[in-house]
Design a protein around this motif. Structure first.
Motif, PDB file in Angstrom:
ATOM      1  N   ILE A 631      -9.206  11.473  95.221  1.00 28.03           N
ATOM      2  CA  ILE A 631      -9.640  10.940  94.030  1.00 28.03           C
ATOM      3  C   ILE A 631     -10.542  11.522  93.460  1.00 28.03           C
ATOM      4  O   ILE A 631     -10.995  12.744  94.489  1.00 28.03           O
ATOM      5  CB  ILE A 631      -9.893   9.646  94.254  1.00 28.03           C
ATOM      6  CG1 ILE A 631     -11.228   9.936  95.170  1.00 28.03           C
ATOM      7  CG2 ILE A 631      -9.534   8.358  94.542  1.00 28.03           C
ATOM      8  CD1 ILE A 631     -12.265   8.126  94.866  1.00 28.03           C
ATOM      9  N   ALA A 678     -12.199  15.515  79.506  1.00 24.68           N
ATOM     10  CA  ALA A 678     -12.940  14.273  80.800  1.00 24.68           C
ATOM     11  C   ALA A 678     -11.621  13.445  80.796  1.00 24.68           C
ATOM     12  O   ALA A 678     -10.741  12.875  79.954  1.00 24.68           O
ATOM     13  CB  ALA A 678     -14.260  12.994  80.602  1.00 24.68           C
ATOM     14  N   ALA A 679     -11.315  13.617  82.616  1.00 24.47           N
ATOM     15  CA  ALA A 679     -10.443  12.821  83.404  1.00 24.47           C
ATOM     16  C   ALA A 679     -10.776  12.613  85.017  1.00 24.47           C
ATOM     17  O   ALA A 679     -11.968  12.570  85.348  1.00 24.47           O
ATOM     18  CB  ALA A 679      -9.449  13.174  83.597  1.00 24.47           C
ATOM     19  N   PHE A 680     -10.152  11.301  85.255  1.00 23.91           N
ATOM     20  CA  PHE A 680     -10.168  10.624  86.495  1.00 23.91           C
ATOM     21  C   PHE A 680      -8.824  10.896  87.071  1.00 23.91           C
ATOM     22  O   PHE A 680      -7.805   9.900  86.281  1.00 23.91           O
ATOM     23  CB  PHE A 680     -10.786   9.223  86.327  1.00 23.91           C
ATOM     24  CG  PHE A 680     -11.146   8.728  87.356  1.00 23.91           C
ATOM     25  CD1 PHE A 680     -12.469   9.313  87.659  1.00 23.91           C
ATOM     26  CD2 PHE A 680     -10.303   7.662  88.114  1.00 23.91           C
ATOM     27  CE1 PHE A 680     -12.746   8.641  89.738  1.00 23.91           C
ATOM     28  CE2 PHE A 680     -10.413   7.074  89.649  1.00 23.91           C
ATOM     29  CZ  PHE A 680     -12.062   7.094  89.828  1.00 23.91           C
ATOM     30  N   THR A 697       0.515   8.987  91.979  1.00 22.64           N
ATOM     31  CA  THR A 697      -0.336   9.705  91.450  1.00 22.64           C
ATOM     32  C   THR A 697      -0.404   9.519  90.076  1.00 22.64           C
ATOM     33  O   THR A 697      -0.191   8.508  89.493  1.00 22.64           O
ATOM     34  CB  THR A 697       0.316  11.085  91.299  1.00 22.64           C
ATOM     35  OG1 THR A 697       1.060  11.264  89.989  1.00 22.64           O
ATOM     36  CG2 THR A 697      -0.462  11.945  92.432  1.00 22.64           C
ATOM     37  N   GLY A 698      -1.753   9.152  89.895  1.00 26.85           N
ATOM     38  CA  GLY A 698      -2.814   8.478  88.545  1.00 26.85           C
ATOM     39  C   GLY A 698      -3.461   9.294  88.157  1.00 26.85           C
ATOM     40  O   GLY A 698      -4.129  10.476  88.572  1.00 26.85           O
ATOM     41  N   ARG A 700      -5.683   8.979  84.854  1.00 26.58           N
ATOM     42  CA  ARG A 700      -7.305   8.743  83.659  1.00 26.58           C
ATOM     43  C   ARG A 700      -7.288   9.160  82.617  1.00 26.58           C
ATOM     44  O   ARG A 700      -8.882  10.229  82.608  1.00 26.58           O
ATOM     45  CB  ARG A 700      -7.861   7.471  82.919  1.00 26.58           C
ATOM     46  CG  ARG A 700      -7.693   6.995  82.045  1.00 26.58           C
ATOM     47  CD  ARG A 700      -9.455   5.422  81.970  1.00 26.58           C
ATOM     48  NE  ARG A 700      -9.618   4.827  81.138  1.00 26.58           N
ATOM     49  CZ  ARG A 700      -8.486   4.638  79.592  1.00 26.58           C
ATOM     50  NH1 ARG A 700      -7.385   4.489  79.983  1.00 26.58           N
ATOM     51  NH2 ARG A 700      -9.433   4.152  78.670  1.00 26.58           N
ATOM     52  N   GLY A 702      -9.154  11.637  78.841  1.00 31.22           N
ATOM     53  CA  GLY A 702     -10.439  11.350  78.029  1.00 31.22           C
ATOM     54  C   GLY A 702      -9.845  13.203  77.063  1.00 31.22           C
ATOM     55  O   GLY A 702      -9.818  13.944  77.383  1.00 31.22           O
ATOM     56  N   SER A 703      -9.533  12.387  75.942  1.00 31.56           N
ATOM     57  CA  SER A 703      -9.735  14.174  75.086  1.00 31.56           C
ATOM     58  C   SER A 703     -10.275  14.371  73.643  1.00 31.56           C
ATOM     59  O   SER A 703     -10.435  13.519  73.043  1.00 31.56           O
ATOM     60  CB  SER A 703      -8.394  14.120  74.755  1.00 31.56           C
ATOM     61  OG  SER A 703      -8.375  15.284  73.706  1.00 31.56           O
ATOM     62  N   ARG A 711      -9.084   7.817  72.013  1.00 24.51           N
ATOM     63  CA  ARG A 711      -9.193   9.105  73.170  1.00 24.51           C
ATOM     64  C   ARG A 711      -8.583   9.235  75.008  1.00 24.51           C
ATOM     65  O   ARG A 711      -8.206   9.748  75.362  1.00 24.51           O
ATOM     66  CB  ARG A 711     -10.604   8.543  73.178  1.00 24.51           C
ATOM     67  CG  ARG A 711     -11.100   9.428  71.699  1.00 24.51           C
ATOM     68  CD  ARG A 711     -12.624  10.175  72.412  1.00 24.51           C
ATOM     69  NE  ARG A 711     -12.767  11.412  70.941  1.00 24.51           N
ATOM     70  CZ  ARG A 711     -13.708  11.427  70.082  1.00 24.51           C
ATOM     71  NH1 ARG A 711     -14.867  10.515  70.682  1.00 24.51           N
ATOM     72  NH2 ARG A 711     -14.197  11.519  69.443  1.00 24.51           N
ATOM     73  N   PHE A 712      -8.260   8.402  75.175  1.00 23.46           N
ATOM     74  CA  PHE A 712      -8.267   7.583  76.506  1.00 23.46           C
ATOM     75  C   PHE A 712      -6.603   6.833  77.165  1.00 23.46           C
ATOM     76  O   PHE A 712      -6.489   5.827  75.852  1.00 23.46           O
ATOM     77  CB  PHE A 712      -9.262   6.750  77.124  1.00 23.46           C
ATOM     78  CG  PHE A 712     -10.402   7.331  77.165  1.00 23.46           C
ATOM     79  CD1 PHE A 712     -11.244   8.045  78.313  1.00 23.46           C
ATOM     80  CD2 PHE A 712     -11.466   6.729  76.660  1.00 23.46           C
ATOM     81  CE1 PHE A 712     -11.747   8.834  78.729  1.00 23.46           C
ATOM     82  CE2 PHE A 712     -12.442   7.698  76.112  1.00 23.46           C
ATOM     83  CZ  PHE A 712     -13.254   8.405  77.421  1.00 23.46           C
ATOM     84  N   ASN A 714      -3.789   6.346  79.805  1.00 24.35           N
ATOM     85  CA  ASN A 714      -2.814   6.823  81.692  1.00 24.35           C
ATOM     86  C   ASN A 714      -1.536   6.800  81.656  1.00 24.35           C
ATOM     87  O   ASN A 714      -1.314   6.777  80.773  1.00 24.35           O
ATOM     88  CB  ASN A 714      -3.258   5.294  81.930  1.00 24.35           C
ATOM     89  CG  ASN A 714      -4.413   4.263  81.854  1.00 24.35           C
ATOM     90  OD1 ASN A 714      -5.526   5.124  82.141  1.00 24.35           O
ATOM     91  ND2 ASN A 714      -4.441   3.138  81.818  1.00 24.35           N
TER      92      ASN A 714
END
Lengths: 1094, 452
Positions: A631, A678-680, A697-698, A700, A702-703, A711-712, A714
């Motif tokens: 992660i 930003a992403a997770f 795989t995954g 999330r 945000g741009s 912005r976000f 999945n």
């Protein structure tokens, strides 16, 4: 205890051991007998305790005391015991062994208890022994240049030309044998004096090859996703400045075209087809050593010489510095890049240092010569003039127009110039020198490489492209291997000096009897103001100066067993300065244009981005289960500043490069823009019995490119694979060495729409200033609600290895659907704008097959032949496009057809009565018009493409070649030609004019009649303008010879390379690969190089 | 396994955005200002207006120097200019064979509506502004209304029925229908009357580069003239002539000088010469346009305008005429491109009077420019004779300026006279085709203009 070793006493020792040895041998027998017979008797003695308290007492006295308390005898050399340091102990009822341990601590002796006797011996130093041996491959051929390293040290040796080595090693150490292309071997010395080793080629363990998948690595055997890889061996030493040029044709599903033959220009890379309706929306994501970089350097002023003004970022990396390129294609591989993975991901991994017993120096240099790969056969003066005279004769015109200089007597009608040769027929040189140093131990290694490259152009002036690169990498592992760190840096400085506007189209169109370019005194010839001299353009130049700095830091720490903390960080900095000069001297002096009109445009841009990616990784294996969980988070910020000025009016052209000397200076742009991301993300990989693999795989994301509400999003994918060859019922099948079925499904996205598109703003403009100050205009129709473009990807693939992996086969089928198209929704002009940025509910589908076949046809002792073949069958289809009919795309796209179609008129041939082109008048209104009559939908584009590469080596000689092939249709020269009969040269094909005597002629009689020439315009966009553009190209050929020299200069590699040497095609046009007009086609290159390894 | 995934997903969706929403916040880029903020300050609001003026000058219906402008396009479409090079769409216009797909026609349309949008955006912006004073609001809105009317006026001249919008809403504007030309002109009357009431008599800048009340009045007079509302046109023209701001320029050499008291409105140029760039050539064959022989012949040889406002270029045994009204090609020229000058008011008044059969009153206004050009005064008592001479005089006075010729012929119903010199001329050529791309995107614009 081994008596022999006990008695092995170094001769250099000053102590006389002889008497003692005799005693000892005697004693030994006594002791052994004592042990046998008296063991029972003294059994209780061990239980005796010792109490000792003394300060700085001699060892001898300690022995006496212990003997007194326990009855145990000490056997020692008294000379030796004098070397003992005084002992201070404090023991209370200690056992014998405790007491001995304490007393011997720190002493240069060891002891053994043999029955009732304690034998004291000096500590024996582990002996260095001389080990020799020979390293061979499995056929028994000697392998020279193999690194032989003593494990955990930097010491080592290298095998000589006979594969032999000698090395002095501690007798209990381990040797590591490593050689590029072969699997590493570790062998414990165990005091042996001769160790012969056979190294196996790595190819035998192909399935163990690891792939860089970005955030993680995966073994070929275990991967669930679709990843293509090209490694250093295939791209090294090619005379190209951009690695993309070297990988063309090598990877299935990856279509690369070079956009111009001018040095420093860009590439168009498409991974599995066109997903987006916007050109820029199809760019893949580029990642260099873990740092995402924007694929193009945003040039402002280069559009007339570099197609689309796109300068590929990979120009800043020396291809020889690249260890591998991995291209991630399917959902399983790309979903972890979420919103940026839709068009595929290109991962560039640079070379790193390696453990080596000595520092390796390498010098590599080549020199190459290039010319344009193809030219067109154009009319010569006679043919051309005949065309021109006929044109007027047909129309009954005898009085030629005043500006028809070629035929009205103004120009010499006996001149002939091959303008292709004159303008773009020069020979460009290409030279490169690289110096690299690498070395390291098992724990730390480094690599530094510096290179310089220069390229000139085929234009007849000394334009030059120079690059200087410096790159380095440092890797370190802690001794316990728990902590590792890697730092890589890359600096590149490029300067490019080019003509501002490509003159390729002039070379095709200039009248063959046009006047000389230069007058007698070497000045430009304007032929009394009748000649627009094409080389006047040489005076207008475009220069850029680009600096790129890319650095990456990678930390990895094993916090708990199987549990790792990672940090990936990076910085990318680009500075790009460009200047475009247009001095008044490019114009005919007769127009009276003075330096008042000399112009200069300059743009300065900087891009700074940083990346921060903390990650946690857990890897554990228990029984038949194996799990790998990752992660992490990503934070990226990019700031772009640009300053763009235009100036005109100089007192003198010598001042033109100094814009402050201009009378008028306009600042076109002074912009700062920010992009934040930003992403997770996470990945879970689970393997059961090493043959059932599940990969989730995954991400999330945000741009900042989207409005606050959108912005976000999945993204994610699931991948599975089944190694069926591991199953019991197949495991013992000899012919099948490997078999795997894999499948993946997932969603990826794209945010390639530029920054700030959702804002409702006015933009500052100084270019359209009214009273000198700035003006403000509405930036756009604002829509804060648009969001990510989404691509769902599905793939199924079969991988098989046959006959001990001599044949490897890989077949994949994929289907990608891109929806939510982020394209400006076309609006009528009455809205004030031509479009609004929004998610258009259009869907584009790409599906296709990709086949890879790699074989090893021959593999004997000294002869190796590897062959790789790949072919891709891409299909592209516009599945849905609501409102297409009413939009500006109505003439461009048709639902159910590829995006690359062309709507054209149906050309029926030449009317035998009128001698005019005939087209089908679909709406039967008596005239040909668009969109009623251009009803034919031509599927322009690729049907299949691929490459066939072979690598053959015999002893030190290596030969390799790559054929690239493309089956496609495309627009041909008919689409691009100027009106036949006008004052433009034409291909010889246009001599085939229809007449009553030549009823099969292809072209309508030349005419000046503008009504009739309208038919030529229809002809140019009719079925006649589209034809086969397939080709087979010998993309690369290489011959190299490796000479082993001596211990100091290990080897010399001499090589000859060729690029784009030979093309087979029926295409009617300049170059089938290349269909951009007005730009220089790709070049063919021969080069010779030499590499010295020290 | 599934549980872990769910937990991960849960963390992703719940915790992460909350923490990261701020991470992806960005400041406005340095080159952009929030729309609302533009109208909180007078100087930025004026900068927004400046963008329209710059657009009018560089690429609009009235732009002089470029192919975007109607001066050159309609000059070649009628009988003023010959076209010499090979851009097909420009040849088509010159030969009166323009297609629905003509890129220059499309560009005229699109640029016009872009500027209309800008004007509407400014009108809406200042109306909502809370910080700009009422006087300033009025003057900004007045200018924007005037500009919008000017563009609509020219558009309706070339396309007849066109969409009229005051909205910024693209959902509305994308499916808007056409307004009939008569209705449109009535709407323009209202808009211009409002502009007249909002604008001041004084110029915002002494160089007369921003419109004042009289500029709006002049356009209103042109609208009235087109509507054949002659008394109204007459009244406004008189009104302008009464203004102490203006004075007839008697020196032919001074007509295009920026400081003249006869200038009603001019645009501030970027640098000299550009506004006649399409026509400029010297020492060589024409770069694009040259004056037609027909136009040159329409001048009396001792007409000073033929001597001062045109020049000849001889090259390779050929001779061409080019317009030479603007001579200063330096970067800070003494000439600015003139949009409206007092001469036009004279001729509007002459026409309005003549159309009311007041020929004698009209004659002095017709003769003012004739006399300045060194010609004798024209006399007639016939209405038709007067109008014919007026048309000829307007042609000589305003050649290659702002498409006067086309507008005059159209207003006076004489466009079909062009068939004498333009071989391809057809009746339907009185209007241009609506751009095809517009019809495709907005079916409410059908039907296409007849003939196309």
């Amino acid at each position: 205890m081994n008596l022999n070793s006990f008695c092995h006493i170094p001769e250099k020792s000053g102590i006389n051991w002889q008497p003692l040895i005799k005693i000892l041998i005697t004693m030994k027998l006594v002791i052994i007998l004592s042990v046998i017979f008296m063991q029972q008797v003294y059994a209780g003695a061990n239980a005796q305790t010792i109490t000792l308290s003394c300060q700085k007492v001699s060892m001898k006295n300690i022995f006496i005391e212990i003997n007194r308390q326990t009855g145990y005898e000490f056997l020692y050399n008294s000379q030796m015991i004098e070397k003992a340091s005084p002992v201070s102990v404090n023991l209370e009822k200690a056992t014998l062994s405790e007491a001995l341990e304490t007393c011997f601590k720190g002493q240069p002796f060891s002891y053994t208890v043999e029955g009732k006797t304690i034998v004291v011996t000096p500590m024996v130093k582990v002996q260095d022994i001389n080990v020799r041996g020979k390293v061979t491959d499995k056929e028994g051929n000697p392998l020279p240049g193999v690194n032989v390293i003593i494990k955990s040290t930097m010491k080592g040796a290298v095998t000589d030309t006979d594969g032999k080595y000698t090395i002095e090693v501690p007798e209990n150490s381990t040797l590591i044998f490593s050689f590029m292309g072969y699997t590493r071997k570790e062998i414990a010395v165990n005091s042996r004096r001769e160790i012969n080793v056979t190294l196996l080629e790595e190819i035998a363990e192909l399935k163990e090859l690891t792939f860089n998948a970005g955030y993680y690595t995966v073994k070929e055997k275990e991967r669930t996703g679709s990843i293509s890889k090209v490694s250093a061996r295939e791209i090294e030493n090619q005379p190209v400045s951009n690695v993309l040029s070297a990988v063309q044709g090598r990877m299935a599903g990856v279509n690369i075209t070079q956009s111009s033959g001018v040095p420093g220009s860009g590439f168009n890379v498409q991974i599995r087809g066109t997903n987006s309706l916007r050109r820029a929306g199809n760019f893949p994501m580029y990642i260099i050593d873990g740092v995402p970089v924007s694929s193009e350097t945003p040039s402002i002023n280069s559009g007339a010489i570099i197609p689309y003004a796109e300068i590929n970022l990979l120009n800043s990396i020396n291809p020889n510095d690249i260890e591998s390129i991995e291209i991630l294609k399917d959902a399983d591989a790309t979903a972890i890049y979420g919103s940026r993975g839709a068009n595929g991901v290109i991962l560039i991994t640079t070379k790193k240092g390696k453990a080596s017993p000595k520092i390796n120096f390498s010098i590599n240099t080549y020199y190459g010569l290039s010319r344009i790969a193809n030219t067109m056969e154009l009319m010569n003066t006679n043919q051309y003039l005949e065309m021109r005279f006929n044109t007027y004769a047909k129309d009954g015109i005898t009085n030629y127009p005043a500006n028809a200089y070629d035929i009205n007597g103004t120009w010499d009608q006996t001149r002939y110039t091959d303008w292709q040769k004159e303008l773009i027929g020069g020979t460009a040189s290409n030279s490169s020198t690289q110096l690299s140093v690498r070395g390291g131990t098992e724990n730390s290694s480094f690599l530094i490489s510096a290179s310089h490259n220069e390229q000139t152009t085929v234009f007849a002036k000394d334009f030059r492209y120079k690059t200087n690169n410096l790159s380095g990498s440092l890797t370190h592992h802690s001794n316990d291997k728990k902590f590792s760190i890697n730092v890589s840096g890359l600096f590149s400085a490029q300067t490019n000096n080019l003509i501002a506007t490509d003159i390729t189209s002039s070379s095709l169109k200039l009248s063959p009897n046009a006047p000389a370019l230069y007058g007698e005194e070497g000045s430009l010839n304007w032929e009394n103001n009748t000649f627009s001299n094409p080389v006047a353009a040489y005076k207008s130049t475009y220069n850029y100066d680009s600096k790129t700095f890319n650095t990456n830091l990678n930390l990895n720490y094993e916090l708990f067993p199987s549990f790792y903390v990672k940090l990936n960080g990076g910085i990318n900095y680009q500075a790009f300065d460009e200047i475009n000069l247009t001095p008044n001297t490019i114009y005919n002096p007769a127009y009276g244009i003075t330096t008042e009109n000399s112009q200069a445009s300059k743009a300065i841009q900087q891009q700074f981005s940083y990346l921060f990616e903390p990650q946690l990784n857990y890897r554990h294996k228990f029984n038949t289960h194996e799990i790998d969980i990752l992660i992490g988070g990503t934070y990226q910020q990019r700031k772009t500043t640009s300053f763009n000025i235009f100036s005109y009016g100089f007192d003198s052209n010598t001042l033109i490069t100094n814009l402050s000397a201009a009378e008028n200076i306009i600042v076109y742009g002074n912009d700062v823009s920010n992009y934040k991301y930003a992403a997770f993300f996470g990945r879970i990989n689970y393997q059961y019995k090493g043959r059932y693999i599940l990969n989730l795989t995954g991400r999330r994301d945000g741009s900042s490119r989207f409005g606050p509400d959108n912005r976000f999003a999945n993204f994610g994918a699931i991948g599975v694979s089944w190694l069926f060859s591991e199953e019991g019922f197949l495991a013992d099948k000899q012919w099948l060495s490997f078999g795997k079925l894999r499948a993946s499904y997932g969603i990826t996205g794209s945010d390639l729409i530029g920054d700030y598109q959702w804002l409702d703003t006015y933009t500052v403009s100084s270019s359209s200033s009214y009273t000198g100050g700035s003006s403000l205009y509405p930036s756009r129709l604002s829509n804060p609600y648009f969001s990510w473009e989404k691509t769902t990807k599905l793939e199924v693939a079969l991988e098989a290895g046959l006959l001990k992996d001599r044949i490897n086969f890989n077949a994949a089928w994929y289907r990608n659907k891109s929806s939510n198209q982020l394209v400006g929704i076309p609006l009528p002009g009455t809205t004030g704008f031509s479009s609004i940025q929004a998610n258009l509910p259009a869907t584009v589908e790409n599906n296709g097959w990709e086949l890879d076949l790699s074989t090893v046809p021959v593999q004997t002792g000294q002869f190796h032949w590897n062959s790789n073949f790949n072919i891709s069958f891409p299909r592209n289809k516009l599945v849905a496009f609501p409102g297409l009919e009413g939009s500006t795309y109505a003439n461009t796209y048709v639902v159910g057809y590829p995006l690359s179609i062309k709507k054209v008129y149906n050309y029926e041939g030449i009317d035998s009565e009128t001698g005019l082109y005939k087209f089908t008048d679909y709406n039967e209104d008596g005239k040909i018009s668009s969109p009623e009559d251009n009803k034919i939908i031509e599927k322009v584009g690729i049907k299949y493409f691929g490459g066939w590469s072979n690598d053959i080596s015999y002893k030190q000689l290596n030969f390799s070649f790559l054929f690239q092939f493309v089956k496609q249709t495309n627009i041909n020269y008919n689409n691009l030609m100027s009106t036949p009969g006008s004052m433009n040269n034409q291909p010889v094909e246009l001599l085939d004019v229809w007449s009553e005597d030549n009823p099969n002629g292809h072209y309508m009689p030349y005419t000046t009649n503008s009504q009739k020439n309208k038919l030529t315009n229809y002809f140019k966009s009719s079925t006649a303008s589209i034809s086969d553009a397939s080709y087979i190209r010998l993309k690369n050929i290489q011959l190299s010879y490796n000479i082993k020299v001596n211990k100091y200069l290990q080897d010399i590699l001499i090589y000859v390379q060729g690029q784009n040497l030979w093309t087979v095609t029926n295409y009617f046009g300049v170059d089938p690969e290349f269909t951009l007009t007005n730009y220089l086609p790709p070049l063919k290159t021969w080069s010779f190089g030499i590499q010295l390894n020290f | 396994m599934k549980k872990i995934y769910q937990i991960v997903l849960f963390c992703c969706t719940v915790f992460f955005p909350a923490a990261c929403e701020e991470l992806v916040e960005v400041d406005y880029p340095t080159n952009q200002i929030a729309t609302k903020q533009v109208f909180e300050d007078l100087s930025t609001a004026n900068s927004a207006l400046d963008a329209i003026y710059a657009g009018l000058r560089d690429q609009s219906v009235i732009a002089g120097g470029q192919y975007y402008g109607l001066s050159a396009l309609l000059g070649s479409y009628t009988d003023e200019l010959e076209y010499y090079i090979s851009t097909q769409d420009l040849i088509d216009i010159y030969q009166n064979q323009q297609q629905r797909t003509n890129t220059f026609i499309k560009s005229i349309w699109n640029k016009a509506y872009t500027q209309i949008y800008y004007a509407n955006s400014i009108i809406q912006g200042v109306e909502q502004s809370t910080t700009i004073s009422n006087d300033d609001k009025n003057s900004i809105k007045g200018e924007a209304l005037f500009i919008r009317s000017l563009i609509y006026f020219y558009l309706s001249e070339v396309f007849d029925d066109i969409p009229y919008t005051v909205s910024l809403d693209y959902e509305y504007n994308r499916f808007i229908g056409k307004t009939e030309v008569t209705e449109l002109l009535e709407q323009l009357e209202l808009d211009l009357q409002e502009a007249v009431s909002l604008l001041n008599d004084d110029y915002r800048n002494s160089e007369r580069i921003y419109p004042n009340r009289k500029v709006a009045e002049l356009l209103l007079a042109k609208v009235y003239l087109t509507e054949q509302k002659y008394p109204e046109a007459e009244q406004i023209a008189e009104n302008i002539l009464d203004s102490p701001l203006y004075q007839f320029q008697t020196d032919i050499n001074e007509v295009f000088k920026k400081s003249g008291q006869h200038i009603i409105w001019q645009l501030k140029p970027n640098s000299g010469g550009n506004f006649e760039a399409s026509f400029y050539f010297s020492n060589a064959a024409p770069k694009s346009y040259a004056l037609t022989q027909d136009l040159v012949n329409s001048f009396d040889n001792n007409d000073l305008r033929k001597q001062v406002w045109m020049s000849t270029v001889t090259y390779n045994g050929n001779m061409w005429y080019r317009p030479d009204k603007y001579k200063d090609r330096t970067t800070s020229p003494v000439e600015y491109p003139v949009v409206f000058r007092l001469e036009e008011v004279y001729l509007i008044l002459a026409e309005a009077l003549a159309k009311q059969n007041r020929i004698n009153e009209a004659l002095p206004y017709l003769n003012a420019t004739r006399e300045r050009a060194g010609l004798t005064a024209f006399t007639t008592s016939s209405g038709d004779g007067f109008i014919n001479e007026l048309l000829a005089e307007r042609r000589r006075e305003f050649f290659t300026e702002l498409a006067h010729r086309f507008l005059d012929l159209k207003r006076l119903g004489r466009l079909n006279d062009l068939s004498a010199v333009k071989t391809n001329w057809e009746g339907y050529n009185q209007v241009w085709p609506l751009p095809e791309s517009e019809l495709l995107l907005n079916p409410n614009l059908y039907p296409q203009n007849t003939g196309y």
